[in-house]
Scaffold this active site. Sequence first.
Site, PDB file in Angstrom:
ATOM      1  N   SER A  31      19.517 -78.499 -32.033  1.00 41.12           N
ATOM      2  CA  SER A  31      20.608 -77.942 -32.850  1.00 41.12           C
ATOM      3  C   SER A  31      21.816 -77.581 -31.999  1.00 41.12           C
ATOM      4  O   SER A  31      21.687 -76.853 -31.015  1.00 41.12           O
ATOM      5  CB  SER A  31      20.161 -76.648 -33.529  1.00 41.12           C
ATOM      6  N   HIS A  62      22.362 -81.246 -37.344  1.00 35.37           N
ATOM      7  CA  HIS A  62      21.510 -82.361 -36.918  1.00 35.37           C
ATOM      8  C   HIS A  62      21.914 -83.610 -37.681  1.00 35.37           C
ATOM      9  O   HIS A  62      21.337 -83.920 -38.714  1.00 35.37           O
ATOM     10  CB  HIS A  62      20.051 -82.096 -37.311  1.00 35.37           C
ATOM     11  N   HIS A  84      11.860 -81.760 -38.544  1.00 36.83           N
ATOM     12  CA  HIS A  84      11.129 -80.506 -38.349  1.00 36.83           C
ATOM     13  C   HIS A  84      10.026 -80.369 -39.391  1.00 36.83           C
ATOM     14  O   HIS A  84      10.177 -80.793 -40.529  1.00 36.83           O
ATOM     15  CB  HIS A  84      12.083 -79.315 -38.485  1.00 36.83           C
ATOM     16  N   TYR A  86       9.277 -77.709 -40.897  1.00 35.58           N
ATOM     17  CA  TYR A  86       9.713 -76.843 -42.010  1.00 35.58           C
ATOM     18  C   TYR A  86      10.507 -77.605 -43.067  1.00 35.58           C
ATOM     19  O   TYR A  86      10.706 -77.102 -44.173  1.00 35.58           O
ATOM     20  CB  TYR A  86      10.526 -75.643 -41.497  1.00 35.58           C
ATOM     21  N   GLU A  87      10.966 -78.810 -42.742  1.00 33.82           N
ATOM     22  CA  GLU A  87      11.687 -79.598 -43.743  1.00 33.82           C
ATOM     23  C   GLU A  87      10.739 -80.149 -44.804  1.00 33.82           C
ATOM     24  O   GLU A  87      11.194 -80.705 -45.803  1.00 33.82           O
ATOM     25  CB  GLU A  87      12.439 -80.748 -43.061  1.00 33.82           C
ATOM     26  N   ALA A 114      17.264 -75.627 -29.455  1.00 31.00           N
ATOM     27  CA  ALA A 114      17.828 -74.285 -29.521  1.00 31.00           C
ATOM     28  C   ALA A 114      16.645 -73.333 -29.661  1.00 31.00           C
ATOM     29  O   ALA A 114      15.689 -73.647 -30.370  1.00 31.00           O
ATOM     30  CB  ALA A 114      18.730 -74.171 -30.733  1.00 31.00           C
ATOM     31  N   MET A 212      11.445 -73.770 -33.382  1.00 31.01           N
ATOM     32  CA  MET A 212      10.771 -74.443 -34.505  1.00 31.01           C
ATOM     33  C   MET A 212      10.678 -75.959 -34.311  1.00 31.01           C
ATOM     34  O   MET A 212      10.627 -76.707 -35.276  1.00 31.01           O
ATOM     35  CB  MET A 212      11.538 -74.151 -35.805  1.00 31.01           C
ATOM     36  N   SER A 213      10.683 -76.397 -33.071  1.00 27.66           N
ATOM     37  CA  SER A 213      10.666 -77.856 -32.848  1.00 27.66           C
ATOM     38  C   SER A 213       9.953 -78.182 -31.536  1.00 27.66           C
ATOM     39  O   SER A 213       9.243 -77.351 -30.978  1.00 27.66           O
ATOM     40  CB  SER A 213      12.101 -78.383 -32.802  1.00 27.66           C
ATOM     41  N   ASN A 236      20.345 -67.360 -29.129  1.00 30.34           N
ATOM     42  CA  ASN A 236      20.392 -65.993 -29.677  1.00 30.34           C
ATOM     43  C   ASN A 236      19.211 -65.239 -29.087  1.00 30.34           C
ATOM     44  O   ASN A 236      18.261 -65.862 -28.604  1.00 30.34           O
ATOM     45  CB  ASN A 236      20.248 -66.039 -31.208  1.00 30.34           C
ATOM     46  N   HIS A 248      21.593 -69.073 -38.644  1.00 29.07           N
ATOM     47  CA  HIS A 248      21.683 -70.437 -38.121  1.00 29.07           C
ATOM     48  C   HIS A 248      23.077 -70.738 -37.559  1.00 29.07           C
ATOM     49  O   HIS A 248      23.220 -71.518 -36.607  1.00 29.07           O
ATOM     50  CB  HIS A 248      21.316 -71.440 -39.227  1.00 29.07           C
TER      51      HIS A 248
END
Length: 275
Positions: A31, A62, A84, A86-87, A114, A212-213, A236, A248
């Site tokens: 990201s 993305h 991902h 989560y998608e 990220a 998350m990746s 962050n 995000h």
Amino acid sequence: MQNGMKQWQAAADTIRSRIGGKPKIAIILGSGLGSLVDVLEEPIEIEYGDIPGFPETTVKGHSGRLVYGKLGGKQVLVMKGRFHFYEGYDISQVVFHIRVFKLLGISDLLVTNAAGGINTEFKPGDLMMINDHISFFAPSPLRGVNMEEFGPRFPDMSNAYDSGLIAIAEEAAKKLDISLKGGIYAFLQGPMFETPAEIRALRMLGADAVGMSTVPEVIMAHHSGMNVMGISCITNMAAGVNENKLNHEEVIETGNRVGKSFAALVTEIVSRWPL
Ligand code: HPA
């Protein structure tokens, strides 16, 4: 549906016919880190929609395309935008491209992402070499029938992030005077950011960053014998580390802010890559 050799082969054939070269290195951009493709020389772009079997990315920051070009004197295949869990994809779709890369002759993989900083010595904008990962909280992409032609049923994960490549990245960072941290990346499914309690628990487990990746791709690549390097951009501080709320937009903004030094570091690393 589990993907099989036919689908990977069809995707590899399409990519091969478009790029007309034989890259050994693939780079996956996280990201906000997509601007690396702007420094590729003689780029050839392929939209994911033109590659059979490739899912479409749905995440802001993305855009979905493969870019083939020259970086640091070497031909590379860059993936701008990844898939991902989560998608809503099946875990085998999340890693679809890795076996396609393998069939294309890719032997080395640089994954970037990220991540939220758990280690309190980190600050947003830092780059972190991934020395190892923690992945207790998501299904394995190797679940299902093992494909012996790629690798063993029970792969050893003790050198998943190649120690020789880590040393090369550290030397490259030193030369460019970029401070490169090192640490453990914890993979969570998302899409919600973690709770402060989860972050405290992850810190106790030894994690320095969370995201998350990346991990499913690394497992898949390592299984098939690829040499892997991973770099996180700490976009962050993770939940509860400071007072800030997470969103995000901050992730994308920080990625964009460090885009230049990230691109310089990756270019220097690729120029030193032992291939
Ligand atoms: N948590 C999980 N994933 C992330 C974060 C985070 O704080 N920042 C960027 N990706």
